[in-house]
Scaffold this motif. Structure first.
Motif, PDB file in Angstrom:
ATOM      1  N   VAL A 194      -2.850  -6.728  -1.297  1.00 17.01           N
ATOM      2  CA  VAL A 194      -2.971  -5.289  -1.530  1.00 17.01           C
ATOM      3  C   VAL A 194      -4.433  -4.857  -1.480  1.00 17.01           C
ATOM      4  O   VAL A 194      -5.249  -5.330  -2.274  1.00 17.01           O
ATOM      5  CB  VAL A 194      -2.329  -4.897  -2.880  1.00 17.01           C
ATOM      6  N   GLY A 195      -4.722  -3.997  -0.515  1.00 16.20           N
ATOM      7  CA  GLY A 195      -6.069  -3.431  -0.396  1.00 16.20           C
ATOM      8  C   GLY A 195      -7.133  -4.424   0.034  1.00 16.20           C
ATOM      9  O   GLY A 195      -8.321  -4.140  -0.051  1.00 16.20           O
TER      10      GLY A 195
ATOM     11  N   LEU B 136       5.614  -0.180   2.327  1.00 12.61           N
ATOM     12  CA  LEU B 136       4.965   0.645   1.310  1.00 12.61           C
ATOM     13  C   LEU B 136       3.473   0.595   1.640  1.00 12.61           C
ATOM     14  O   LEU B 136       2.850  -0.477   1.569  1.00 12.61           O
ATOM     15  CB  LEU B 136       5.262   0.071  -0.079  1.00 12.61           C
ATOM     16  N   LEU B 137       2.940   1.735   2.055  1.00 13.83           N
ATOM     17  CA  LEU B 137       1.563   1.784   2.556  1.00 13.83           C
ATOM     18  C   LEU B 137       0.606   2.322   1.513  1.00 13.83           C
ATOM     19  O   LEU B 137       0.924   3.290   0.822  1.00 13.83           O
ATOM     20  CB  LEU B 137       1.481   2.733   3.763  1.00 13.83           C
TER      21      LEU B 137
ATOM     22  N   GLY C 128       1.143  -4.293   1.515  1.00 15.17           N
ATOM     23  CA  GLY C 128      -0.058  -5.132   1.389  1.00 15.17           C
ATOM     24  C   GLY C 128      -0.755  -5.176   2.725  1.00 15.17           C
ATOM     25  O   GLY C 128      -0.385  -5.983   3.581  1.00 15.17           O
ATOM     26  N   SER C 129      -1.747  -4.279   2.907  1.00 18.01           N
ATOM     27  CA  SER C 129      -2.537  -4.247   4.137  1.00 18.01           C
ATOM     28  C   SER C 129      -1.698  -4.074   5.403  1.00 18.01           C
ATOM     29  O   SER C 129      -1.979  -4.691   6.427  1.00 18.01           O
ATOM     30  CB  SER C 129      -3.416  -5.499   4.231  1.00 18.01           C
ATOM     31  N   VAL C 130      -0.661  -3.231   5.309  1.00 18.53           N
ATOM     32  CA  VAL C 130       0.083  -2.900   6.534  1.00 18.53           C
ATOM     33  C   VAL C 130      -0.699  -1.815   7.268  1.00 18.53           C
ATOM     34  O   VAL C 130      -1.078  -0.796   6.692  1.00 18.53           O
ATOM     35  CB  VAL C 130       1.511  -2.390   6.224  1.00 18.53           C
TER      36      VAL C 130
ATOM     37  N   HIS D 245       4.231  -1.208  -9.880  1.00 21.58           N
ATOM     38  CA  HIS D 245       3.154  -1.537  -8.935  1.00 21.58           C
ATOM     39  C   HIS D 245       2.172  -2.491  -9.606  1.00 21.58           C
ATOM     40  O   HIS D 245       1.862  -2.342 -10.790  1.00 21.58           O
ATOM     41  CB  HIS D 245       2.436  -0.266  -8.486  1.00 21.58           C
TER      42      HIS D 245
HETATM   43  O1  LIG Z   1      -0.430  -1.241  -2.814  1.00 22.32           O
HETATM   44  C1  LIG Z   1      -0.038  -0.861  -1.723  1.00 22.32           C
HETATM   45  C2  LIG Z   1       0.989   0.166  -1.605  1.00 22.32           C
HETATM   46  O2  LIG Z   1       1.621   0.410  -2.821  1.00 22.32           O
HETATM   47  C3  LIG Z   1      -0.619  -1.416  -0.484  1.00 22.32           C
HETATM   48  O3  LIG Z   1      -1.929  -0.989  -0.375  1.00 22.32           O
HETATM   49  P1  LIG Z   1      -2.740  -1.285   0.990  1.00 22.32           P
HETATM   50  O4  LIG Z   1      -1.825  -0.868   2.122  1.00 22.32           O
HETATM   51  O5  LIG Z   1      -3.951  -0.423   0.881  1.00 22.32           O
HETATM   52  O6  LIG Z   1      -3.017  -2.753   1.000  1.00 22.32           O
END
Ligand SMILES: O=C(CO)COP(=O)(O)O
Length: 259
Positions: free
Chosen positions: A179-180, A234-235, A214-216, A102
């Protein structure tokens, strides 16, 4: 499980709780998930909590059809590695999956591609399915090097484990900048990378389970899942909200009828 031409890939949704939760919060979240959970025939669903909550999650999800996994491992089985957890220990709690590589671990803990490859192998040795994360930085994307960055990350693992090892693995494309951040890759951007990843695996590419992360959220999940090369998500944040999590699982079930 071997690659079998013509066998349709299953959809998958994995919740990575990251370093979130408490015993009480988890009890509520899991109760809400279980309350509305209807087993899905076409989607594999997993939750990866922080290590200390693995027994709590395992006890609650036992027999539900939702499985669980870890967020990382040390590649060694046992030994003097203070603060670390091995694949064998995750197996001891009947974990099915473990996330490796990750970007938060690569960045915060300095995990290299070589180290990630060792984690990948260690996971498989203990019967776990590694969920291998790859993804480019914002700078790499802006410089037009996104695909090269992904290739470089994957090549090290392919070289060490062999392409055949990916019959028992999942690959997750998580662009670091998405991501996030609330800024998901567009479906076209994600699809382009997913296609590229499949090509890297040659004949086996079409059978690889390939997630986007990534921001799903529920508002963009259906559009992403509708694409040919995206098998689910992957959430992060969305897995901490039962309604959002379940709605995304249902989107994946609907998408399983695509093509
Ligand atoms: O890093 C992630 C899942 O491993 C994605 O994170 P977010 O869905 O919060 O963007």
């Amino acid at each position: 499980m071997a690659f079998e031409p013509g066998i349709r890939r299953r959809q998958m949704v994995v919740g990575n709780w990251k370093m979130n939760g408490s015993k009480q919060e988890n009890t509520h979240l899991l109760a809400e998930v279980m309350h509305s959970w209807v087993p899905l025939t076409q989607v594999d669903v997993a939750i990866c909590p922080p290590f200390v909550y693995l027994p709590q999650v395992a006890d609650t999800l036992q027999g539900s059809g939702i499985v669980w996994g870890g967020q990382s491992i040390n590649p060694n089985a046992t030994g003097a590695f203070t603060g670390e957890v091995s694949a064998r220990m995750l197996s001891d709690f009947d974990a099915a999956y473990v996330i490796v590589g990750h970007n938060e671990r690569r960045r915060l803990r300095g995990e290299s591609d070589q180290y990630v490859a060792e984690q990948f192998l260690a996971a498989q040795r203990e019967g776990l399915i590694p969920i291998l994360c790859v993804g480019e930085s914002e700078e790499a994307r802006e410089a037009g090097h996104a695909l090269d960055a992904i290739t470089a990350q994957l090549s090290v693992v392919i070289e060490k484990a062999g392409i055949g090892a990916f019959a028992n693995a999942v690959v997750a494309y998580e662009p670091i900048w998405a991501v996030g951040t609330g800024k998901s890759a567009t479906p076209q951007e994600a699809e382009q990378v997913h296609k590229h990843i499949r090509q890297l695996f040659g004949d086996l590419g079409s059978q690889l389970t390939l997630l986007y992360g990534g921001s799903v959220k529920v508002h963009n999940a259906a559009e992403l899942f509708a694409l040919e090369d995206i098998d689910g998500a992957l959430l992060g944040g969305a897995s901490l909200d039962a309604k959002e999590f379940l709605a995304i699982c249902r989107c994946a079930e609907q998408a399983s009828h695509k093509g």
